[in-house]
Every structure is written in C-alpha cells, then in structure tokens.
Design a protein around this motif. Sequence first.
Motif, PDB file in Angstrom:
ATOM      1  N   GLU A   1      -4.683   8.931   4.350  1.00 29.07           N
ATOM      2  CA  GLU A   1      -4.322   8.812   5.734  1.00 29.07           C
ATOM      3  C   GLU A   1      -5.094  10.545   5.673  1.00 29.07           C
TER       4      GLU A   1
ATOM      5  N   ALA B   1       0.248   5.155   1.252  1.00 32.86           N
ATOM      6  CA  ALA B   1      -0.236   5.689   2.423  1.00 32.86           C
ATOM      7  C   ALA B   1      -0.340   7.036   2.998  1.00 32.86           C
ATOM      8  N   PRO B   2      -0.340   7.581   1.815  1.00 32.55           N
ATOM      9  CA  PRO B   2      -0.790   9.579   1.835  1.00 32.55           C
ATOM     10  C   PRO B   2      -1.243  10.129   2.817  1.00 32.55           C
ATOM     11  N   SER B   3      -1.236  11.332   3.239  1.00 31.35           N
ATOM     12  CA  SER B   3      -1.976  12.445   3.890  1.00 31.35           C
ATOM     13  C   SER B   3      -2.460  13.531   3.651  1.00 31.35           C
TER      14      SER B   3
ATOM     15  N   LEU C   1       9.608   7.058   9.485  1.00 36.71           N
ATOM     16  CA  LEU C   1       8.565   6.088  10.273  1.00 36.71           C
ATOM     17  C   LEU C   1       8.783   5.499  10.760  1.00 36.71           C
TER      18      LEU C   1
ATOM     19  N   ARG D   1       0.862  -1.432  -0.237  1.00 30.50           N
ATOM     20  CA  ARG D   1      -0.263   0.061  -0.413  1.00 30.50           C
ATOM     21  C   ARG D   1       1.229   1.212   0.415  1.00 30.50           C
TER      22      ARG D   1
ATOM     23  N   VAL E   1      -3.500   3.615  11.099  1.00 31.98           N
ATOM     24  CA  VAL E   1      -2.748   2.735  10.725  1.00 31.98           C
ATOM     25  C   VAL E   1      -3.486   1.446  11.634  1.00 31.98           C
TER      26      VAL E   1
ATOM     27  N   ARG F   1       8.097   2.234   3.222  1.00 32.65           N
ATOM     28  CA  ARG F   1       7.245   3.856   3.169  1.00 32.65           C
ATOM     29  C   ARG F   1       9.240   3.726   3.650  1.00 32.65           C
TER      30      ARG F   1
ATOM     31  N   TYR G   1      -2.850   8.718  14.865  1.00 33.05           N
ATOM     32  CA  TYR G   1      -1.878   7.808  13.808  1.00 33.05           C
ATOM     33  C   TYR G   1      -1.632   6.177  14.028  1.00 33.05           C
TER      34      TYR G   1
END
Length: 302
Positions: free
Chosen positions: A46, A12-14, A204, A10, A186, A200, A182
Amino acid sequence: MSSNFPYRGRFAPSPTGPLHFGSLIAALASYLDARANAGIWLVRMEDIDTTRNVTGAADQILATLEAFGFEWSGEVLFQTRRQDAYAAALERLKASGLAYGCACSRKEIADSSQHLAIDGGQVYPGTCRSGMPLGRSARAWRLRVNADDIFFDDRIQGVIRQQLERDVGDFVLQRADRLFAYQLAVTVDDEFQRISHIVRGADLLASTPRQIWLQQCLDYPTPRYAHLPVAANAAGEKLSKQTRAPALDIGRSSELLADGLYFLGQSPPSDLRKAPQAEVWAWAFEHWSLAHVLRQPTIRLA
Ligand code: GLU
C-alpha cells in the motif's frame, strides 16, 4: 453480500518503514486464517501515499516476510501501479453524483466544522455539498454519505455500528495534492483481488464503515472482517514507526512468531520459541483458532 468462499485473504503493509511486531501480528493472523480455511493469501504493497513511502522499505518488508517463512500467492500488487483503476472508480462516483468537488482548505473546514470525527479529524461541514461557492474550484473530491446506520458483524469485535454523517462526514477520495485516498484505494483493490476475508488491526475498525459505504456505492460485495487487537508499548501507544517500534529481527523469527501466537490468544508451548522455524509454523497451522483472539482493541506489551 456475495459468497465469502473460496477464501481469499491478504496482508497490506504500507512501505513507510520496516515491519515491527505490530505488523507481524496482522501478517500472522491473516495468513493463518487463510491457511485454516484452505484459502489463498495475497500481499499488497500500500504505497499509494507517496509522501510517506521510505525508499527500500517495500523490498525490506518482502524480504522479512520471506525470512519469517510466509508464503504468498502470485505477484505482489503495488498501489502506485493502480492509479487508472482508482481514477475509473472516482469517475463512476462522479457520474452517479455521489462524489463532488470540494474547494475548502483545511483551515476553512476547521473554522466551520461543528463536530469531531470518530478518528479525531473534523466532520466535514458540507460547505461544497450542493456546489462550490462561485469562483472557487475543486481541490479535493469527496464522497457523499448519509444518516443511515452502517453495521457489520466483525468476527472478533462483534457488531460494529456507525452513522457516517454524524461520525465521519463526507470523506475525501482524492486529496488536494491529487493523491487518491487510502479509503478509495483499499476498497478498489480488495474488490480487484476478490478478497473475501479481511483480517487486520483494530486501528482500522473506524475506517471499515467508510469502506463498506464505498462498496455499496460501487456495487461491490462486502468481505467479512476480523479486527485484531493492536499491540501497544508500555506507554499505551500503538507500535509504529512514530513510536519507534523496533524492526523485526530475522535472527529471532521463531521467538517472535511464538510471541505473536501468544499475543493472538493461542497457547504455544514455551519451548516453541527455541524450536526451528518450521516447527513453529507446523504448530501454528495445526492449532490456529481465531476464536481465541481477545476481543479488545489494544493489548499492551509488558
Ligand atoms: N496499509 C494499511 C496499514 O499498513 C493496512 C490497510 C488494510 O489492511 O486495510 O496500516
């Protein structure tokens, strides 16, 4: 740990702003790794922290991904539509005594915390761990951690070890403004989407042990992780909205994709930057190798 196949990855941009070169790196590597493993690649928006969302950014991100030639499977999952799932996970953690209500204000924590946490915040001093002081009520909900080592074998960065009690402290699941954190969102979503491989940015990396602990508390399997070097500007700052990273220019997609491949340790021929986009993708699908990604938390762009 359950089987990590079939592969499901995946991005998963904000939606806090347009995509920039740093986000392109995460999109590109997660997509190519999924393709190389005959896997599925999903996009998740996200948008859980509604205080940071920018109107129109989610649509703009999806349009940019499309213009760059990314193809994702199924519908995009929006976190703002998943509140019930986060609430249910929190209820489970409360019921098992792992989550507890915390009355402390930011100032109270700052005044009594003895240690700095791994990501620069304060380690929670544990004030409300065995119950809130009389007359106080819960502002936030925290997850109890312990002194066991959490470790995992990152596919790029190697073995990572963290002791949550010392390095992080009991962390927030639901914030004082009622928003789910978050870390909870997540973890619940990676399980819901049955993600087997997470690729990613290394920004993170310090969060991953918290997510693994949450997986253990909720009886979820742990996916495999690969943390990519993060792109930094000439001043050494991570590319982000705050550091005014320029938005991706869809008119320069071949060039930027080729630059992204180069950043990821691949060796695209120099004339690929001028080739049609389909040729860049064809080269990338044929040559992608995660083993060539540099084992570094950041790479400074010239
Ligand atoms: N939404 C996060 C970000 O844009 C990424 C979260 C993740 O990949 O786990 O930084």
